[in-house]
Enzyme design. Structure first.
Site, mmCIF file in Angstrom:
data_model
loop_
_atom_site.group_PDB
_atom_site.id
_atom_site.type_symbol
_atom_site.label_atom_id
_atom_site.label_comp_id
_atom_site.label_asym_id
_atom_site.label_seq_id
_atom_site.Cartn_x
_atom_site.Cartn_y
_atom_site.Cartn_z
ATOM 1 N N ASP A 12 0.861 -1.176 0.000
ATOM 2 C CA ASP A 12 0.000 0.000 0.000
ATOM 3 C C ASP A 12 0.904 1.236 0.000
ATOM 4 O OD1 ASP A 12 -1.616 2.140 0.666
ATOM 5 O OD2 ASP A 12 -2.643 1.086 2.304
ATOM 6 N N GLY A 34 -9.594 4.830 -6.122
ATOM 7 C CA GLY A 34 -8.318 4.124 -6.247
ATOM 8 C C GLY A 34 -7.231 4.682 -5.344
ATOM 9 N N ASP A 36 -5.611 7.401 -5.587
ATOM 10 C CA ASP A 36 -5.836 8.826 -5.322
ATOM 11 C C ASP A 36 -6.690 9.008 -4.057
ATOM 12 O OD1 ASP A 36 -5.862 11.552 -5.746
ATOM 13 O OD2 ASP A 36 -7.286 11.506 -7.416
ATOM 14 N N SER A 119 -2.406 4.829 -14.280
ATOM 15 C CA SER A 119 -3.346 4.637 -15.414
ATOM 16 C C SER A 119 -3.880 3.221 -15.602
ATOM 17 C CB SER A 119 -2.728 5.101 -16.744
ATOM 18 O OG SER A 119 -2.781 6.502 -16.855
ATOM 19 N N GLY A 121 -5.691 1.350 -13.513
ATOM 20 C CA GLY A 121 -6.926 1.031 -12.786
ATOM 21 C C GLY A 121 -8.114 1.617 -13.538
ATOM 22 N N TYR A 123 -8.333 4.047 -15.381
ATOM 23 C CA TYR A 123 -8.018 4.575 -16.710
ATOM 24 C C TYR A 123 -7.684 3.489 -17.746
ATOM 25 C CZ TYR A 123 -8.158 9.425 -15.011
ATOM 26 O OH TYR A 123 -8.558 10.635 -14.502
HETATM 27 N N1 AR6 Z 1 -1.318 1.589 -3.072
HETATM 28 C C1 AR6 Z 1 -0.782 1.234 -4.258
HETATM 29 N N2 AR6 Z 1 -1.503 1.038 -5.374
HETATM 30 C C2 AR6 Z 1 -2.845 1.199 -5.278
HETATM 31 C C3 AR6 Z 1 -3.502 1.574 -4.087
HETATM 32 C C4 AR6 Z 1 -2.671 1.778 -2.944
HETATM 33 N N3 AR6 Z 1 -3.190 2.139 -1.760
HETATM 34 N N4 AR6 Z 1 -4.835 1.653 -4.334
HETATM 35 C C5 AR6 Z 1 -5.024 1.329 -5.622
HETATM 36 N N5 AR6 Z 1 -3.823 1.049 -6.197
HETATM 37 P P1 AR6 Z 1 -6.202 3.879 -10.113
HETATM 38 P P2 AR6 Z 1 -5.655 5.327 -12.611
HETATM 39 C C6 AR6 Z 1 -3.523 0.641 -7.585
HETATM 40 O O1 AR6 Z 1 -7.572 3.576 -10.573
HETATM 41 O O2 AR6 Z 1 -5.928 4.131 -13.439
HETATM 42 C C7 AR6 Z 1 -8.980 7.954 -9.569
HETATM 43 O O3 AR6 Z 1 -10.356 8.116 -9.365
HETATM 44 C C8 AR6 Z 1 -4.635 0.020 -8.391
HETATM 45 O O4 AR6 Z 1 -4.810 -1.349 -8.037
HETATM 46 O O5 AR6 Z 1 -6.019 4.327 -8.713
HETATM 47 O O6 AR6 Z 1 -4.465 6.164 -12.938
HETATM 48 C C9 AR6 Z 1 -8.286 9.279 -9.928
HETATM 49 O O7 AR6 Z 1 -8.903 10.382 -9.284
HETATM 50 C C10 AR6 Z 1 -4.061 0.165 -9.798
HETATM 51 O O8 AR6 Z 1 -3.134 -0.894 -10.058
HETATM 52 O O9 AR6 Z 1 -5.514 5.028 -11.032
HETATM 53 C C11 AR6 Z 1 -8.461 9.330 -11.406
HETATM 54 O O10 AR6 Z 1 -9.727 9.856 -11.765
HETATM 55 C C12 AR6 Z 1 -3.267 1.470 -9.722
HETATM 56 O O11 AR6 Z 1 -3.181 1.787 -8.336
HETATM 57 C C13 AR6 Z 1 -8.379 7.897 -11.839
HETATM 58 O O12 AR6 Z 1 -8.782 7.120 -10.709
HETATM 59 C C14 AR6 Z 1 -3.900 2.647 -10.444
HETATM 60 O O13 AR6 Z 1 -5.303 2.599 -10.354
HETATM 61 C C15 AR6 Z 1 -6.951 7.511 -12.178
HETATM 62 O O14 AR6 Z 1 -6.948 6.217 -12.695
#
Ligand code: AR6
Length: 186
Positions: A12, A34, A36, A119, A121, A123
């Protein structure tokens, strides 16, 4: 590159004790789902107010704030590209997220930087391709960085972990083949 490393870990990112952690943000910088959402929840409202003053960020660029309640000193926010089939500049934009974030870390004298899988998750960027882009951009940056020495890819699940390990293995064997080619700054 003997004093520099790229590591892939499962975990995490909000718990990460790096000098800077990177947030896969959106262009408002005001939080979301996610990673963020997790970073904003863990860092607290102080982060929200600091982000509000930044007035947003373009895709592929990056902004820096304090770490607030995170163990990291800084948080670097970068909005990644949404996957739209691959012909809308997604590759260059994702590369730019890594480069811009690392440039800010370097500017702030950070030694260690932790990235999530930007990107891949919400995205929907294809994971294997994203991992390859990330590892390439990071290793190219490390060849000439002065302060940044250690970059961690923090994967939230074993599937992502495997993809980044695989990309790193491929990159290392490629680098062995071209060993000695790079001229590094002192
Ligand atoms: N630690 C590490 N990785 C994580 C964690 C964590 N605590 N939580 C999730 N991940 P995403 P994106 C991973 O969707 O695709 C948001 O709403 C997750 O499993 O977080 O860039 C933003 O506001 C995945 O592998 O980011 C944007 O609107 C990775 O982080 C949008 O999502 C990225 O997933 C960005 O989408």
């Amino acid at each position: 590159m003997t004093d520099k490393s790229i590591q892939v870990i499962l975990g995490d990112i909000t718990k990460c004790k790096a000098d800077a952690v990177v947030n896969a943000a959106n262009t408002t910088l005001l939080g979301g789902l996610g990673v963020d959402g997790a970073i904003h929840r863990a860092a607290g409202m102080g982060l929200f107010w600091e982000c509000l003053r930044l007035g947003g960020c373009k895709i592929g660029q990056a902004r820096i704030t304090g770490g607030h309640r995170l163990p990291a000193e800084f948080i670097i926010h970068t909005p990644g590209p949404k996957w739209k089939g691959g012909r809308r500049g997604e590759v260059l934009l994702l590369e730019s997220c890594y480069r811009s974030s690392l440039a800010l870390a370097e500017e702030h004298g950070c030694r260690s930087v932790a990235f999530p899988s930007i990107s891949t998750g919400s995205y929907h960027f294809p994971l294997d391709q994203a991992a390859e882009i990330a590892v390439r951009a990071i290793s190219e940056f490390l060849q000439c960085s002065r302060y940044v020495k250690e970059v961690r890819m923090v994967c939230f699940d074993p599937v992502a972990e495997r993809a980044y390990r695989e990309a790193l293995k491929k990159r290392n064997s490629k680098e062995e083949q071209v060993h000695g080619r790079c001229i590094r700054k002192a």
